[in-house]
Design a protein around this motif. Structure first.
Motif, PDB file in Angstrom:
ATOM      1  N   PRO A 398      -1.962   4.636 -11.033  1.00 31.20           N
ATOM      2  CA  PRO A 398      -1.678   5.624 -12.081  1.00 31.20           C
ATOM      3  C   PRO A 398      -1.114   6.934 -11.557  1.00 31.20           C
ATOM      4  CG  PRO A 398      -4.038   5.466 -11.706  1.00 31.20           C
ATOM      5  CD  PRO A 398      -3.401   4.343 -10.936  1.00 31.20           C
ATOM      6  N   ASP A 399      -1.400   7.273 -10.305  1.00 35.18           N
ATOM      7  CA  ASP A 399      -0.926   8.540  -9.761  1.00 35.18           C
ATOM      8  C   ASP A 399       0.390   8.403  -9.022  1.00 35.18           C
ATOM      9  OD1 ASP A 399      -1.893   7.040  -7.714  1.00 35.18           O
ATOM     10  OD2 ASP A 399      -3.165   8.599  -6.829  1.00 35.18           O
ATOM     11  N   GLY A 400       1.122   7.330  -9.253  1.00 34.92           N
ATOM     12  CA  GLY A 400       2.407   7.128  -8.603  1.00 34.92           C
ATOM     13  C   GLY A 400       2.237   6.483  -7.238  1.00 34.92           C
ATOM     14  N   GLY A 401       3.123   6.817  -6.331  1.00 37.74           N
ATOM     15  CA  GLY A 401       3.109   6.190  -5.024  1.00 37.74           C
ATOM     16  C   GLY A 401       3.869   4.876  -5.043  1.00 37.74           C
ATOM     17  N   PRO A 402       3.987   4.234  -3.883  1.00 34.75           N
ATOM     18  CA  PRO A 402       4.770   2.998  -3.804  1.00 34.75           C
ATOM     19  C   PRO A 402       4.186   1.900  -4.688  1.00 34.75           C
ATOM     20  CG  PRO A 402       4.297   3.872  -1.609  1.00 34.75           C
ATOM     21  CD  PRO A 402       3.468   4.662  -2.570  1.00 34.75           C
ATOM     22  N   VAL A 403       5.062   1.192  -5.372  1.00 30.76           N
ATOM     23  CA  VAL A 403       4.668   0.019  -6.141  1.00 30.76           C
ATOM     24  C   VAL A 403       4.685  -1.178  -5.204  1.00 30.76           C
ATOM     25  CG1 VAL A 403       5.335  -1.535  -8.019  1.00 30.76           C
ATOM     26  CG2 VAL A 403       5.514   0.941  -8.318  1.00 30.76           C
ATOM     27  N   ARG A 404       3.642  -1.979  -5.257  1.00 33.85           N
ATOM     28  CA  ARG A 404       3.566  -3.175  -4.426  1.00 33.85           C
ATOM     29  C   ARG A 404       4.258  -4.342  -5.138  1.00 33.85           C
ATOM     30  NH1 ARG A 404      -1.445  -2.808  -1.275  1.00 33.85           N
ATOM     31  NH2 ARG A 404      -1.060  -1.096   0.182  1.00 33.85           N
ATOM     32  N   VAL A 405       5.042  -5.092  -4.380  1.00 28.89           N
ATOM     33  CA  VAL A 405       5.746  -6.268  -4.893  1.00 28.89           C
ATOM     34  C   VAL A 405       5.204  -7.491  -4.171  1.00 28.89           C
ATOM     35  CG1 VAL A 405       7.991  -7.354  -5.252  1.00 28.89           C
ATOM     36  CG2 VAL A 405       7.812  -4.853  -5.195  1.00 28.89           C
ATOM     37  N   ASN A 406       4.736  -8.482  -4.927  1.00 30.67           N
ATOM     38  CA  ASN A 406       4.193  -9.677  -4.288  1.00 30.67           C
ATOM     39  C   ASN A 406       5.299 -10.691  -3.988  1.00 30.67           C
ATOM     40  OD1 ASN A 406       2.017 -11.459  -3.387  1.00 30.67           O
ATOM     41  ND2 ASN A 406       2.687 -12.720  -5.105  1.00 30.67           N
ATOM     42  N   PRO A 407       5.389 -11.181  -2.742  1.00 30.35           N
ATOM     43  CA  PRO A 407       6.470 -12.101  -2.374  1.00 30.35           C
ATOM     44  C   PRO A 407       6.100 -13.574  -2.391  1.00 30.35           C
ATOM     45  CG  PRO A 407       5.433 -11.318  -0.369  1.00 30.35           C
ATOM     46  CD  PRO A 407       4.659 -10.721  -1.539  1.00 30.35           C
ATOM     47  N   THR A 408       4.855 -13.926  -2.739  1.00 32.01           N
ATOM     48  CA  THR A 408       4.406 -15.302  -2.510  1.00 32.01           C
ATOM     49  C   THR A 408       4.369 -16.181  -3.749  1.00 32.01           C
ATOM     50  OG1 THR A 408       2.067 -14.728  -2.819  1.00 32.01           O
ATOM     51  CG2 THR A 408       2.959 -14.570  -0.577  1.00 32.01           C
ATOM     52  N   GLY A 409       4.766 -15.665  -4.884  1.00 33.52           N
ATOM     53  CA  GLY A 409       4.625 -16.439  -6.118  1.00 33.52           C
ATOM     54  C   GLY A 409       5.474 -17.696  -6.133  1.00 33.52           C
TER      55      GLY A 409
END
Length: 482
Positions: A398-409
């Motif tokens: 909620p406070d911003g920062g890097p968004v994590r992207v999952n690569p294993t789906g």
């Protein structure tokens, strides 16, 4: 860890680097990397036919200089200039000196049909709104041809910063990107246009800020976050996760959430809800209660919502606790937004696109087309960490920062009950002490990997995904013992 930066950040870093380099050096570095990637894809360069689709920007210059390198190695290279008066003069001159040619726009489609390789240098990372009318037919022709398509930095027509595709866009077999990943290479729907992505180091790293826009965890990162027992651990020190899930209509959701929770690293699982008989029959190690969340016993985190039907009272009771809470499925619909925002303990919400659309008051299609902005908006609106499930799973604070992207789906995870397993798994990681962001990211990673391991190219059920989590865990740690 792979990281991604916005166009503005990349541009600033490029300017800083170019100020210290001889004129044109950065483009030559990019062209050399592009030419090497094209040569690797071709296997044999001599005698191959290469078509360059060249726009007016630096990507067109990269393509022309790379084409010159391929021409010097014996390839027949032809450039289609979509803006002849604004083509990069140095790159065009280099191509002609190396024996390359320029093809009139009217003859471009025939050249593409004969090509072994088409290089997309139409638009750079600053392009907006899809391909222009003169470029779209050429991109479509390349997609239908036998030629491999290589995009320069980013497939032309996709949005670099958001991963959106707002019009016609190139579909590449390989994208050669420079300096760092861009969000559009990591997030669907743009990601599926990029094909395989190859990162070329052009010396940009020292000019980039420490905090990126996106992060993509890899095995080493996840291994460092996994909760591991010590010699002094007991089931309570390892964490206890409570699962409030299931209903008379959906008892299976409770069973699957518990299955995920039992494999997530916590020491014990407490279950409350109407599926007690089904849960204890399948998992006799579960601690069951019929007294509701308040009287279930001490837990370090709660999972609430999978298959809950209309049990708003239980959802509200869980939200009043002072431990981390994961909200999924029916819980997302039943949770009061003000109650979520008022929580002081961490909250992790795990909607799929349809649920996110309902929470945001928009359509599923809009969420799927703008995943990055949707997950950020939802996290900010609810003051919660949000894991947005889908072809690209994203985790935002909620406070911003890097968004994590999952690569294993894997698409095989699009099966009933898969999300319930993910919820239990993430809830267990919360109980074991991970932050909401790390719990969501690690759970998505393990869940995706477990889906791949369970499916192995064939249909798979949610219970099989849960059973494959230990194998995924061992795969991440790179060992089979201990």
């Amino acid at each position: 860890m792979r990281i991604g930066y916005s166009v503005e950040t990349v541009r600033a870093a490029e300017r800083a680097l170019m100020a210290r380099l001889p004129e044109g050096a950065l483009m030559q570095r990019a062209a050399a990397g592009l030419a090497a990637a094209c040569a690797d894809l071709l296997g044999r360069v001599y005698g191959r036919r290469v078509v360059l689709l060249v726009g007016s920007g630096d990507n067109g210059g990269d393509a022309l200089y790379a084409g010159a390198r391929l021409a010097r190695r014996g390839a027949g290279v032809a450039a289609v200039l979509l803006a002849p008066d604004r083509a990069h003069p140095g790159g065009l001159a280099a191509l002609r000196r190396a024996g390359g040619s320029v093809v009139r726009t009217g003859a471009a489609e025939a050249a593409i049909d004969r090509a072994d390789l088409v290089v997309d240098g139409i638009v750079g990372i600053g392009g907006k709104g899809g391909l222009r009318p003169e470029a779209a037919p050429l991109a479509e022709r390349a997609a239908r041809s036998r030629a491999a398509v290589v995009a320069v930095d980013l497939p032309s027509g996709v949005e670099a910063d958001s991963g959106e595709v707002l019009g016609e866009a190139v579909r590449a077999d390989l994208t050669v990107t420079f300096g760092t990943y861009k969000p559009g290479l990591l997030i669907d729907p743009a990601r599926e246009h990029a094909g395989t992505v190859r990162l070329v180091d052009i010396g940009l790293g020292p000019e980039l800020p420490d905090e990126p826009e996106l992060e993509v965890l890899q095995h080493t990162d996840v291994a460092g976050l996994l909760p591991l027992p010590t010699a002094e651990s007991d089931k309570y020190r390892r964490g206890v996760v409570g699962v409030a899930a299931g209903s008379a209509r959906y008892p299976g959701a409770a069973v699957l959430a518990v299955a995920g929770a039992l494999r997530g690293g916590a020491g014990a699982v407490r279950y409350v809800g109407p599926a007690r008989r089904e849960v204890i029959a399948r998992f006799p190690e579960t601690l069951v209660s019929d007294q509701g969340p308040r009287k279930a016993g001490r837990v370090q985190a709660w999972v609430v919502g999978p298959g809950a039907g209309d049990d708003a009272a239980t959802v509200a009771e869980v939200l009043e606790t002072d431990v981390p809470v994961l909200i999924d499925a029916d819980g997302l619909r039943l949770a009061d937004r003000d109650a979520v925002r008022a929580r002081t303990a961490p909250t992790l919400m795990t909607p799929h696109a349809g649920e996110a659309a309902a929470l945001l008051g928009t359509t599923r299609e809009e969420v799927e087309g703008s995943r990055l902005s949707s997950v950020r908006e939802l996290a900010a609106r609810y003051r919660a960490t949000v894991l947005l499930k889908g072809s690209t799973t994203l985790v935002a604070d909620p406070d911003g920062g890097p968004v994590r992207v999952n690569p294993t789906g894997t698409p095989w995870l699009a099966t009933a009950g898969s999300g319930d397993v993910l919820s239990g798994l993430a809830g267990s990681l919360l109980a074991a002490g991970l932050t909401a962001r790390d719990a969501g990211s690690v759970a998505a990673y393990l869940h995706g990997l477990a889906g791949r391991l369970a499916a192995r190219g064939a249909p798979v059920g949610a219970h099989e995904v849960a059973e494959a989590v230990p194998e995924a865990w061992r795969d991440v740690r790179g060992r089979t013992g201990e």
